[in-house]
Design a protein around this motif. Structure first.
Motif, short mmCIF file in Angstrom:
data_model
loop_
_atom_site.label_atom_id
_atom_site.label_comp_id
_atom_site.label_asym_id
_atom_site.label_seq_id
_atom_site.Cartn_x
_atom_site.Cartn_y
_atom_site.Cartn_z
N LEU A 1 29.38 -52.96 21.19
CA LEU A 1 30.16 -52.25 22.19
C LEU A 1 29.26 -51.27 22.92
CD1 LEU A 1 33.08 -51.76 23.32
CD2 LEU A 1 33.19 -49.80 21.76
N TYR A 2 29.09 -51.50 24.21
CA TYR A 2 28.37 -50.55 25.04
C TYR A 2 29.36 -49.49 25.53
CZ TYR A 2 24.18 -53.46 25.13
OH TYR A 2 23.06 -54.16 24.78
N ASP A 3 29.12 -48.27 25.12
CA ASP A 3 30.01 -47.20 25.55
C ASP A 3 29.31 -45.86 25.35
OD1 ASP A 3 30.08 -46.83 22.79
OD2 ASP A 3 32.23 -46.49 22.69
N LEU A 4 30.01 -44.79 25.64
CA LEU A 4 29.53 -43.44 25.42
C LEU A 4 30.62 -42.63 24.74
CD1 LEU A 4 27.90 -42.80 28.94
CD2 LEU A 4 26.67 -43.10 26.77
N SER B 1 27.98 -49.65 18.16
CA SER B 1 28.08 -48.98 19.45
C SER B 1 26.68 -48.67 19.98
CB SER B 1 28.87 -47.67 19.33
OG SER B 1 30.25 -47.91 19.28
N LEU B 2 26.46 -49.00 21.23
CA LEU B 2 25.19 -48.72 21.88
C LEU B 2 25.43 -48.02 23.20
CD1 LEU B 2 23.22 -52.09 21.42
CD2 LEU B 2 23.00 -49.99 20.06
N ALA B 3 24.58 -47.04 23.52
CA ALA B 3 24.63 -46.43 24.84
C ALA B 3 23.98 -47.36 25.84
CB ALA B 3 23.90 -45.09 24.82
N PRO B 4 24.49 -47.43 27.06
CA PRO B 4 23.85 -48.27 28.08
C PRO B 4 22.41 -47.82 28.31
CG PRO B 4 26.01 -47.53 28.82
CD PRO B 4 25.69 -46.75 27.58
N PRO B 5 21.46 -48.71 28.29
CA PRO B 5 20.07 -48.30 28.54
C PRO B 5 19.91 -47.68 29.92
CG PRO B 5 20.28 -50.70 28.59
CD PRO B 5 21.58 -50.16 28.07
N ASP B 6 19.33 -46.48 29.95
CA ASP B 6 19.13 -45.73 31.20
C ASP B 6 20.43 -45.30 31.86
OD1 ASP B 6 16.40 -46.09 30.82
OD2 ASP B 6 16.34 -47.88 32.07
N GLY B 7 21.55 -45.36 31.12
CA GLY B 7 22.85 -44.94 31.67
C GLY B 7 23.59 -46.09 32.31
N SER C 1 22.82 -48.42 35.61
CA SER C 1 21.37 -48.53 35.81
C SER C 1 20.97 -49.99 35.95
CB SER C 1 20.63 -47.91 34.62
OG SER C 1 20.81 -48.72 33.46
N PRO C 2 19.83 -50.26 36.59
CA PRO C 2 19.35 -51.65 36.69
C PRO C 2 19.16 -52.29 35.31
CG PRO C 2 18.18 -50.28 38.26
CD PRO C 2 19.00 -49.34 37.40
N ALA C 3 18.68 -51.51 34.34
CA ALA C 3 18.47 -52.06 32.99
C ALA C 3 19.79 -52.48 32.37
CB ALA C 3 17.76 -51.03 32.11
N TYR C 4 20.82 -51.65 32.54
CA TYR C 4 22.11 -51.98 31.97
C TYR C 4 22.77 -53.13 32.72
CZ TYR C 4 26.89 -51.40 30.18
OH TYR C 4 28.12 -51.61 29.61
N CYS C 5 22.60 -53.16 34.04
CA CYS C 5 23.21 -54.23 34.84
C CYS C 5 22.62 -55.60 34.52
CB CYS C 5 23.06 -53.93 36.34
SG CYS C 5 24.16 -52.61 36.91
N PRO D 1 26.56 -57.05 34.30
CA PRO D 1 26.34 -56.99 35.75
C PRO D 1 27.17 -55.95 36.48
CG PRO D 1 26.36 -59.26 35.03
CD PRO D 1 26.76 -58.44 33.84
N SER D 2 28.40 -55.67 36.01
CA SER D 2 29.23 -54.67 36.68
C SER D 2 28.73 -53.25 36.45
CB SER D 2 30.68 -54.78 36.19
OG SER D 2 30.76 -54.44 34.81
N GLY D 3 27.91 -53.06 35.43
CA GLY D 3 27.37 -51.73 35.15
C GLY D 3 28.37 -50.75 34.59
N THR D 4 29.53 -51.22 34.14
CA THR D 4 30.59 -50.33 33.68
C THR D 4 30.67 -50.29 32.16
OG1 THR D 4 32.20 -52.13 33.80
CG2 THR D 4 31.97 -50.73 35.75
N ILE D 5 31.32 -49.23 31.67
CA ILE D 5 31.62 -49.13 30.24
C ILE D 5 33.13 -48.94 30.07
CG2 ILE D 5 29.39 -48.25 29.50
CD1 ILE D 5 30.60 -45.41 29.58
N PRO D 6 33.65 -49.41 28.92
CA PRO D 6 32.97 -50.12 27.86
C PRO D 6 32.72 -51.57 28.25
CG PRO D 6 35.30 -50.02 27.37
CD PRO D 6 35.09 -49.21 28.62
N ALA D 7 31.83 -52.18 27.51
CA ALA D 7 31.60 -53.61 27.63
C ALA D 7 31.34 -54.15 26.23
CB ALA D 7 30.43 -53.91 28.54
#
Length: 216
Positions: free
Chosen positions: A4-7, A29-35, A38-42, A46-52
């Motif tokens: 789960l990518y979230d904050l 649970s993992l934080a999105p890389p670089d927020g 971010s391009p890394a998370y996208c 691809p939507s760049g949103t959380i949670p995923a």
């Protein structure tokens, strides 16, 4: 494997973690890389949103879609009622939260820093929020939860929203009185075994976030 990518501050992340707890699933649970965004998370979402949610190479965003997926992945305990009408009502209540209540709470985030506060906006938004909770009381008949005695998809988003409401009301001092049935519902929801620990952790995270905003 469920990732789960979230904050910690994400209300929809909290909603999803409640679902995962209730269904007895193991996840990381993992934080999105670089927020998030971010391009890394996208590259991952691809939507760049959380949670995923990422499950065995399958990636899914949007908390309602994740909730439905988890309900099918782990059908016991069921997160939707048995009858078609009650299931429809549960989905409608979840959408009411996501489209009518949560956006009004989120609108206050820009008011937390003292220098950015607008008294007229705070009061007007509170009046809208009061109307929405009054409507919720007219739509729902908690017993003690929104669709009966069992936790459902309709409930999980409300737990972090109650925490946000009380945090913001304490900071901004706006007038809002929850209807009696909604106060009773809040108490039952936040005491639920699958909710209480996530709720407590979320309250702590919110208070830390608010303190950081106030002190700059």
């Amino acid at each position: 494997m469920l990732v789960l990518y979230d904050l910690p501050i994400s209300s929809y992340g909290c909603k999803t973690r409640i679902l995962l707890r209730h269904q007895g699933l193991d996840w990381t649970s993992l934080a999105p890389p670089d927020g998030y965004g971010s391009p890394a998370y996208c590259k991952i979402v691809p939507s760049g949103t959380i949670p995923a949610l990422v499950h065995d190479g399958f990636t899914l965003g949007e908390s309602d879609a994740i909730a439905e997926y988890l309900n099918e992945l782990a059908p016991e305990p069921a997160m939707l009622p048995e009858t078609i009408k009650e299931r429809a009502k549960a989905r409608a209540l979840s959408r009411f939260h996501d489209t009518r209540i949560e956006p009004l709470l989120r609108a206050y985030f820009g008011q937390v820093t003292p220098a950015s506060r607008n008294a007229d906006f705070i009061a007007e938004n509170a009046a809208l929020l009061q109307r929405r909770f009054d409507q919720l009381a007219a739509i729902a008949t908690p017993s003690p939860l929104l669709t009966g005695p069992n936790l459902s998809l309709a409930d999980c988003g409300f737990a972090p929203s109650f925490a946000i409401l009380h945090c913001l009301q304490g900071l901004l001092g706006f007038d809002l009185v929850l209807p009696a049935s909604i106060r009773a519902y809040e108490a039952a929801l936040c005491a639920h075994p699958s909710v209480r620990d996530e709720y407590a952790a979320y309250v702590k995270t919110l208070n830390e976030w608010a303190a950081a905003k106030i002190t700059g």
